[in-house]
Design an enzyme around this catalytic site. Structure first.
Site, PDB file in Angstrom:
ATOM      1  CG  HIS A 128      -1.904   0.947   1.413  1.00 22.36           C
ATOM      2  ND1 HIS A 128      -1.677   2.229   1.853  1.00 22.36           N
ATOM      3  CD2 HIS A 128      -3.247   0.860   1.207  1.00 22.36           C
ATOM      4  CE1 HIS A 128      -2.820   2.880   1.903  1.00 22.36           C
ATOM      5  NE2 HIS A 128      -3.793   2.086   1.512  1.00 22.36           N
ATOM      6  CG  ASP A 205       0.414  -2.684   6.074  1.00 22.67           C
ATOM      7  OD1 ASP A 205      -0.566  -2.838   6.832  1.00 22.67           O
ATOM      8  OD2 ASP A 205       0.379  -1.975   5.058  1.00 22.67           O
ATOM      9  CD  GLN A 208      -7.102  -4.526   4.053  1.00 21.46           C
ATOM     10  OE1 GLN A 208      -8.091  -5.175   4.409  1.00 21.46           O
ATOM     11  NE2 GLN A 208      -7.199  -3.268   3.672  1.00 21.46           N
ATOM     12  CE  LYS A 231      -7.256  -0.222   6.444  1.00 22.29           C
ATOM     13  NZ  LYS A 231      -7.964   0.225   5.253  1.00 22.29           N
ATOM     14  CB  CYS A 369      -3.505   3.278  -1.471  1.00 24.80           C
ATOM     15  SG  CYS A 369      -4.557   4.646  -1.016  1.00 24.80           S
TER      16      CYS A 369
END
Ligand code: PMP
Length: 412
Positions: A128, A205, A208, A231, A369
C-alpha cells in the site's frame, strides 16, 4: 459423533451492526467495502457513548476520579492490544492514528537513526502507498536505496526465487501481511525469519490482517507491526504500532510535546519511558477504549472462524464472478483473503462502482493506494469487493446479479 464446537450464528452476529439495515438508493445496503473500513457493532458504539457519558477526562496526570477512570480505561486498552497480538508487554504497544502513522513513526524515528547512504530498504510490489512513501521519504533523507520483491502477475504471489539475493545489504524489510488489492496472504513468519537471518529489521503491515485472522507478533517474529482500529470494527483515528521493546527503547522520539517527556528544561529535555515516549499530546482516549471493545467483540467470535468465513465468501465470489464472460480476476485462487479485485471487459472500474451503488451495492474502484502495482498489472484501476464476517452468500448473489446487468448494459 456430536460436534462439540457450537456453530457460529452469523445471522445473529450480523444483527449487531445497525448500519447494515440502511437503505441506499431505495435498496437494501450491501456493504462490500470492508477493506477500506469496517462497520461498527453496537457494543463498540455503546462503549464510546459510555466513555463520554461516564469517564471522559484527560489521561495520566490527573488526580481526580474521572481522570483515573479515563487513565484506567486507556491503559486497559493497551494491555488488551498486547494480548490481542501476542506482545510480551503492554510497553511494546504505541497508540497511533492508524497503520499509516505507525509506519511513518518507524521510518522517521528508527530509520533516521539507523540508515545511512547506500543501505537498502526492501519492500514488495504489492505494498500500500502507506508502506512505500514513508520509506521513499526516508531514502531521500538518508541516501538509502529502495528495492522490491516482485509480484508474479495476475496470480498475485511474491516471487521469492531471489529473496536472499535481494536481502543483501538490507537494513529494513517491510511487507504487508494481506494485500488490500490482491487478497494475497503473505507467509510473514517465514519472510521475517529469512530477513532477520540476513540482519534486517522487519516490519509487518497488518492493516488487512489484524481483524481477520489470529495475529501473534512473537510467532511472526517481526520487530514492528502496525494496524488500524477502523478496519477491525473499532473507531477511526486510533491505531497501533507494536515494537519490540529493545527497538523502541533505542529509538529517538517521533514527535515532541506533553506526555512524551520526563523532564523539560529551557534548552533540552529527557524522554519518558516506552511507550509514552512516542505518544506526544493528548491521545485518542475514546478511540482506544472503543478499540478495546472491538477486540473483545472479535475475539468472542474467534478470528480463526472469521478468517474461515472470509475465505469461504471469497471462494464463492470468485466462483460466481468467473461465470461472467471475459471478467478478469486478480490475486491467488487459493488461500485467498476475503476480498476480490476484478475488471469487467470494456468497463471502467469507476463505472462499475457507480452503477453498483445505484443498486445499493457498495464496492470500491480505483488504484486502492497501489499505483505501482496497478502499472505492473497493466490496468489503471480495478473494482474490489471486500467482505467481513457479517456479509452473506445472498449478498454475493445480489452483487453478481448487479454485475451481470452492468455487463449486459455495456455489451449492447
Ligand atoms: N496498509 C494496507 C494494506 C491497507 O489496506 C491500508 C488501508 N487501506 C493501510 C495500510 C493504511 O491504513 P490507514 O489508512 O488506516 O492508516
Amino acid at each position: 459423533m456430536q460436534d462439540l464446537q457450537p456453530k457460529t450464528d452469523w445471522a445473529r452476529i450480523r444483527a449487531d451492526f445497525p448500519i447494515l439495515n440502511e437503505r441506499v438508493h431505495g435498496r437494501d445496503l450491501v456493504y462490500f467495502d470492508n477493506a477500506a473500513t469496517s462497520q461498527k457493532p453496537r457494543a463498540v458504539i455503546d462503549r464510546l457513548a459510555h466513555y463520554y457519558l461516564h469517564e471522559n477526562s484527560n489521561v495520566h496526570r490527573g488526580i481526580h476520579e474521572l481522570s483515573n477512570r479515563a487513565t484506567l480505561a486507556f491503559e486497559a486498552a493497551r494491555k488488551r492490544v498486547a494480548q490481542f497480538i501476542g506482545a510480551a508487554s503492554a510497553n511494546e504497544i504505541v497508540f497511533t492514528r492508524g497503520t499509516t502513522e505507525g509506519i511513518n513513526l518507524v521510518a522517521q524515528a528508527w530509520g533516521t537513526k539507523n540508515l545511512k547512504a547506500g543501505d537498502r530498504i526492501l519492500l514488495t510490489e504489492m505494498e500500500h502507498h502507506s508502506n512505500i512513501v514513508p520509506w521513499q521519504l526516508l531514502a531521500q533523507r538518508t541516501g538509502a536505496e529502495l528495492r522490491y520483491v516482485h509480484v508474479t502477475g495476475d496470480d498475485g504471489l511474491l516471487d521469492l526465487s531471489n529473496f536472499e539475493a535481494l536481502l543483501d545489504g538490507v537494513k529494513l524489510f517491510a511487507v504487508t501481511h494481506i494485500s488490500n488489492t490482491l487478497g494475497t496472504v503473505n507467509p510473514v513468519r517465514e519472510l521475517c525469519a529469512r530477513a532477520r537471518a540476513a540482519g534486517a529489521t522487519t516490519l509487518v503491515d497488518a492493516a488487512q490482517s489484524a481483524g481477520h485472522l489470529p495475529v501473534d507478533v512473537r510467532s511472526i517474529g517481526c520487530d514492528f507491526l502496525a494496524f488500524s482500529g477502523h478496519k477491525i470494527c473499532g473507531p477511526t483515528g486510533i491505531g497501533v504500532l507494536y515494537g519490540r521493546a529493545e527497538k523502541l527503547d533505542a529509538m529517538p522520539p517521533y514527535q515532541g510535546g506533553g506526555e512524551m517527556i520526563s523532564r523539560v528544561d529551557f534548552q533540552a529535555s529527557q524522554w519518558n519511558t516506552i511507550p509514552h515516549k512516542f505518544e506526544a499530546g493528548t491521545p485518542d482516549i475514546a478511540g482506544a477504549v472503543g478499540l478495546h471493545a472491538a477486540m473483545d467483540y472479535l475475539d468472542e467470535i474467534g478470528r480463526d472462524k472469521i478468517f474461515a468465513h472470509d475465505q469461504e465468501l471469497a471462494a464463492y465470489a470468485m466462483q460466481r464472478l468467473s461465470e461472467i464472460d471475459g471478467l478478469r480476476i486478480f490475486g491467488p485462487r487459493e488461500n485467498h483473503a476475503g476480498l476480490v479485485s476484478f475488471v469487467l471487459p470494456e468497463v471502467h472500474a469507476h463505472d462499475v462502482v457507480t452503477l453498483a451503488d445505484q443498486h445499493g451495492v457498495a464496492l470500491r474502484g480505483g488504484h486502492h493506494c497501489n499505483q505501482p502495482l496497478m502499472r505492473k498489472l497493466g490496468v489503471p484501476s480495478t473494482a474490489r469487493a471486500s467482505f467481513y464476517f457479517y456479509n452473506t452468500r445472498e449478498e454475493i448473489d445480489r452483487f453478481i446479479d448487479v454485475l451481470g446487468e452492468i455487463h449486459k448494459f455495456f455489451s449492447r
